[in-house]
Design a protein around this motif. Sequence first.
Motif, PDB file in Angstrom:
ATOM      1  N   TYR A 165       1.065  -0.998  -0.408  1.00  0.00           N
ATOM      2  CA  TYR A 165      -0.135  -0.228   0.030  1.00  0.00           C
ATOM      3  C   TYR A 165       1.061   1.380   0.067  1.00  0.00           C
ATOM      4  O   TYR A 165       0.576   2.576  -1.093  1.00  0.00           O
ATOM      5  N   GLY A 166       2.409   0.991   0.730  1.00  0.00           N
ATOM      6  CA  GLY A 166       3.072   2.078   0.862  1.00  0.00           C
ATOM      7  C   GLY A 166       3.343   2.431  -0.614  1.00  0.00           C
ATOM      8  O   GLY A 166       4.274   3.832  -0.636  1.00  0.00           O
ATOM      9  N   TYR A 167       4.296   1.325  -0.846  1.00  0.00           N
ATOM     10  CA  TYR A 167       5.590   1.550  -1.962  1.00  0.00           C
ATOM     11  C   TYR A 167       5.015   1.256  -3.012  1.00  0.00           C
ATOM     12  O   TYR A 167       5.837   2.199  -4.291  1.00  0.00           O
ATOM     13  N   ALA A 168       3.915   0.134  -3.329  1.00  0.00           N
ATOM     14  CA  ALA A 168       3.606  -0.794  -4.784  1.00  0.00           C
ATOM     15  C   ALA A 168       2.344   0.165  -5.156  1.00  0.00           C
ATOM     16  O   ALA A 168       2.473   0.354  -6.622  1.00  0.00           O
ATOM     17  N   LEU A 169       1.422   0.670  -4.377  1.00  0.00           N
ATOM     18  CA  LEU A 169       0.540   1.033  -4.606  1.00  0.00           C
ATOM     19  C   LEU A 169      -0.216   2.613  -4.665  1.00  0.00           C
ATOM     20  O   LEU A 169      -0.793   2.919  -5.558  1.00  0.00           O
ATOM     21  N   GLY A 170       0.501   3.053  -3.440  1.00  0.00           N
ATOM     22  CA  GLY A 170       0.705   4.317  -3.634  1.00  0.00           C
ATOM     23  C   GLY A 170      -0.776   4.844  -2.645  1.00  0.00           C
ATOM     24  O   GLY A 170      -1.073   6.534  -2.704  1.00  0.00           O
ATOM     25  N   MET A 171      -1.179   3.732  -2.265  1.00  0.00           N
ATOM     26  CA  MET A 171      -2.555   3.861  -1.300  1.00  0.00           C
ATOM     27  C   MET A 171      -2.690   3.937   0.071  1.00  0.00           C
ATOM     28  O   MET A 171      -3.510   4.814   0.819  1.00  0.00           O
ATOM     29  N   HIS A 172      -1.210   4.204   0.624  1.00  0.00           N
ATOM     30  CA  HIS A 172      -0.634   4.488   1.598  1.00  0.00           C
ATOM     31  C   HIS A 172       0.040   5.346   2.116  1.00  0.00           C
ATOM     32  O   HIS A 172       1.101   5.612   1.486  1.00  0.00           O
ATOM     33  N   ALA A 173       0.920   6.066   2.914  1.00  0.00           N
ATOM     34  CA  ALA A 173       1.842   6.804   3.073  1.00  0.00           C
ATOM     35  C   ALA A 173       3.235   6.468   2.942  1.00  0.00           C
ATOM     36  O   ALA A 173       3.101   4.883   3.380  1.00  0.00           O
ATOM     37  N   PRO A 174       4.264   5.997   2.166  1.00  0.00           N
ATOM     38  CA  PRO A 174       4.444   7.470   1.955  1.00  0.00           C
ATOM     39  C   PRO A 174       4.488   7.410   0.222  1.00  0.00           C
ATOM     40  O   PRO A 174       4.053   8.735  -0.166  1.00  0.00           O
ATOM     41  N   GLY A 175       2.789   6.842  -0.079  1.00  0.00           N
ATOM     42  CA  GLY A 175       2.665   7.371  -1.399  1.00  0.00           C
ATOM     43  C   GLY A 175       3.168   7.106  -2.993  1.00  0.00           C
ATOM     44  O   GLY A 175       3.020   7.406  -3.638  1.00  0.00           O
ATOM     45  N   ARG A 176       4.510   5.742  -2.378  1.00  0.00           N
ATOM     46  CA  ARG A 176       4.750   5.520  -3.999  1.00  0.00           C
ATOM     47  C   ARG A 176       4.577   4.256  -4.996  1.00  0.00           C
ATOM     48  O   ARG A 176       3.998   3.538  -4.331  1.00  0.00           O
ATOM     49  N   ALA A 177       4.008   4.620  -5.343  1.00  0.00           N
ATOM     50  CA  ALA A 177       3.877   3.803  -6.436  1.00  0.00           C
ATOM     51  C   ALA A 177       4.523   3.285  -7.165  1.00  0.00           C
ATOM     52  O   ALA A 177       4.370   2.808  -8.712  1.00  0.00           O
ATOM     53  N   LEU A 178       5.234   1.973  -7.026  1.00  0.00           N
ATOM     54  CA  LEU A 178       6.500   1.838  -7.403  1.00  0.00           C
ATOM     55  C   LEU A 178       6.153   0.373  -8.194  1.00  0.00           C
ATOM     56  O   LEU A 178       7.100  -0.212  -9.042  1.00  0.00           O
ATOM     57  N   MET A 179       4.883  -0.177  -8.303  1.00  0.00           N
ATOM     58  CA  MET A 179       4.602  -1.752  -7.958  1.00  0.00           C
ATOM     59  C   MET A 179       5.853  -2.413  -8.004  1.00  0.00           C
ATOM     60  O   MET A 179       6.761  -2.144  -6.976  1.00  0.00           O
ATOM     61  N   LEU A 180       6.195  -3.459  -8.722  1.00  0.00           N
ATOM     62  CA  LEU A 180       6.757  -4.443  -8.296  1.00  0.00           C
ATOM     63  C   LEU A 180       8.732  -4.190  -7.976  1.00  0.00           C
ATOM     64  O   LEU A 180       9.544  -4.626  -7.404  1.00  0.00           O
ATOM     65  N   GLY A 181       8.880  -2.357  -8.519  1.00  0.00           N
ATOM     66  CA  GLY A 181      10.491  -1.889  -7.588  1.00  0.00           C
ATOM     67  C   GLY A 181       9.679  -1.549  -6.325  1.00  0.00           C
ATOM     68  O   GLY A 181      11.437  -1.059  -5.908  1.00  0.00           O
ATOM     69  N   ALA A 182       8.629  -2.191  -5.444  1.00  0.00           N
ATOM     70  CA  ALA A 182       8.844  -1.250  -3.995  1.00  0.00           C
ATOM     71  C   ALA A 182       9.995  -3.493  -3.225  1.00  0.00           C
ATOM     72  O   ALA A 182       9.736  -2.878  -2.132  1.00  0.00           O
ATOM     73  N   LEU A 183      10.036  -3.789  -4.023  1.00  0.00           N
ATOM     74  CA  LEU A 183      10.493  -5.769  -3.793  1.00  0.00           C
ATOM     75  C   LEU A 183      10.694  -4.852  -2.289  1.00  0.00           C
ATOM     76  O   LEU A 183      11.597  -6.053  -1.554  1.00  0.00           O
ATOM     77  N   PRO A 184      12.001  -4.841  -2.659  1.00  0.00           N
ATOM     78  CA  PRO A 184      13.377  -3.754  -2.219  1.00  0.00           C
ATOM     79  C   PRO A 184      12.462  -3.616  -0.801  1.00  0.00           C
ATOM     80  O   PRO A 184      13.509  -3.999   0.986  1.00  0.00           O
ATOM     81  N   VAL A 185      11.667  -3.409  -0.394  1.00  0.00           N
ATOM     82  CA  VAL A 185      11.189  -2.596   1.251  1.00  0.00           C
ATOM     83  C   VAL A 185      10.875  -4.466   1.312  1.00  0.00           C
ATOM     84  O   VAL A 185      10.874  -4.032   3.167  1.00  0.00           O
ATOM     85  N   ALA A 186      10.871  -5.155   1.063  1.00  0.00           N
ATOM     86  CA  ALA A 186      10.770  -6.431   1.524  1.00  0.00           C
ATOM     87  C   ALA A 186      11.623  -6.541   2.060  1.00  0.00           C
ATOM     88  O   ALA A 186      11.381  -6.964   3.384  1.00  0.00           O
ATOM     89  N   HIS A 187      12.644  -6.585   1.482  1.00  0.00           N
ATOM     90  CA  HIS A 187      14.196  -7.370   2.154  1.00  0.00           C
ATOM     91  C   HIS A 187      14.641  -6.000   3.453  1.00  0.00           C
ATOM     92  O   HIS A 187      14.658  -6.623   4.045  1.00  0.00           O
TER      93      HIS A 187
END
Length: 426
Positions: A165-187
């Motif tokens: 919600y926060g980094y892939a879709l941007g529906m939550h803070a911080p509002g970034r919509a990176l789709m699969l580019g968000a995966l480093p956030v998991a690690h």
Amino acid sequence: MFLWGTATASYQIEGAVAEDGRGPSVWDTFSHTPHKTRDGHTGDVACDHYHRYAEDVALMAGLGVGAYRFSISWPRILPTGRGRVNQAGLDFYDRLVDALLEKGITPVPTLFHWDLPQALEDEGGWLDRDTSRCFADYAAVVADRLADRVSMWITLNEPFVHMVYGYALGMHAPGRALMLGALPVAHHQLLGHGLATQALRAAGARDVLITNNCTPVWPASDSEQDLAAAEAYDILHNRLFNDPVLTGAYPDLSAYGVELPVKSGDLETIAQPLDGLGVNYYMPTRISGPGGGDLPFEFEPITGYPATAFGWPVVPGGLRELLGSLTARYGDALPPVYVTENGCSYDGLDDQERIAYLDGHIRAMREADADVRGYFVWSLLDNFEWAEGYHQRFGLVHVDFETQRRTPKASYHWFADYLKDQSTDT
Ligand code: GBH
């Protein structure tokens, strides 16, 4: 002893966002950005729990819960995320912990429930590996102050939901919509969990948990495509966050065609022995394949069940299924499980639907093939429901957001009676 409790989170209840030296968090920025939350609602005041915590602790004492899961606001403790410690922020949690202990309620703090200091987001947030180390430093500061009275700790809340919600879709803070580019956030969150676990242990913490949002994944049919899609979704939602902490290895992410920024030694750090797995359960997820765009799955609606005010299907058996599948998958590697959130949104004070929801889920939990040691209702109070603002009410206690008046709902009285019966027929 089984832990019965209620759960909340700092940004959802505290308010007092500019008081006593608290720095801004990503949720302050996001909720004050036009059109990000419903009706522009913010957590500026929320339940004013920062000033009314004594009343809220009294409500919990009246309920008869043995434990309270709350979260600590990182920017209250370290206004810019690192460096200077704000003693006034620590003082607040010190007072809260003492008030809980005085009523015989076990404090169970979560160190991160999504309110990252904005200063860290400005340097990349959880996309940046350094945030993991900052998180561990913050954990050490908090534990130094509280570990003499707090024995059970939760590092992260729902790193999956925060990533998506926060980094892939941007529906939550911080509002970034990176789709699969968000995966480093998991690690980076998981690495932060491992480093923080080490810091908590060094400060004398006894029990350390992580809380993952888990969902039973239902293939829409038994076609090969739907089964493959369901497996891919299970990997992303459940196994990406449970496997590394419990088994020291990531699941196969080839369906996503991405690689995580893993450095040597990271998996050992992430797989610190845990004293429990926190599981938040709301509903199952129905999946079909082959999916479109970059994703190997598609979401399908779940029909044939009642729905909450949020529109989420009410499926108590999903909790039994989920807990059983954790036992089946991880076996001896699964520590005791704590249901750290379960609950629903409904309006009104005579909330018979919430009573039915909680009763059904508690029964399902007790039937499950798993070593379950705790159950926390989400939530004690109606509160700031993220992008939905104050429109979804999850509380056992109604809050009038004009007057801050608290009124116990029918479900509060039901849960109090339930807990009374528990303590007499053990
Ligand atoms: C929890 O997240 C949070 O920890 C808590 O802060 C929050 O207040 C609480 O739940 C209630 O929302 O079918 O598309 O609507 C729960 C994560 C993510 C679970 C969204 C349900 C529904 C997706 N939720 N998901 S959809």
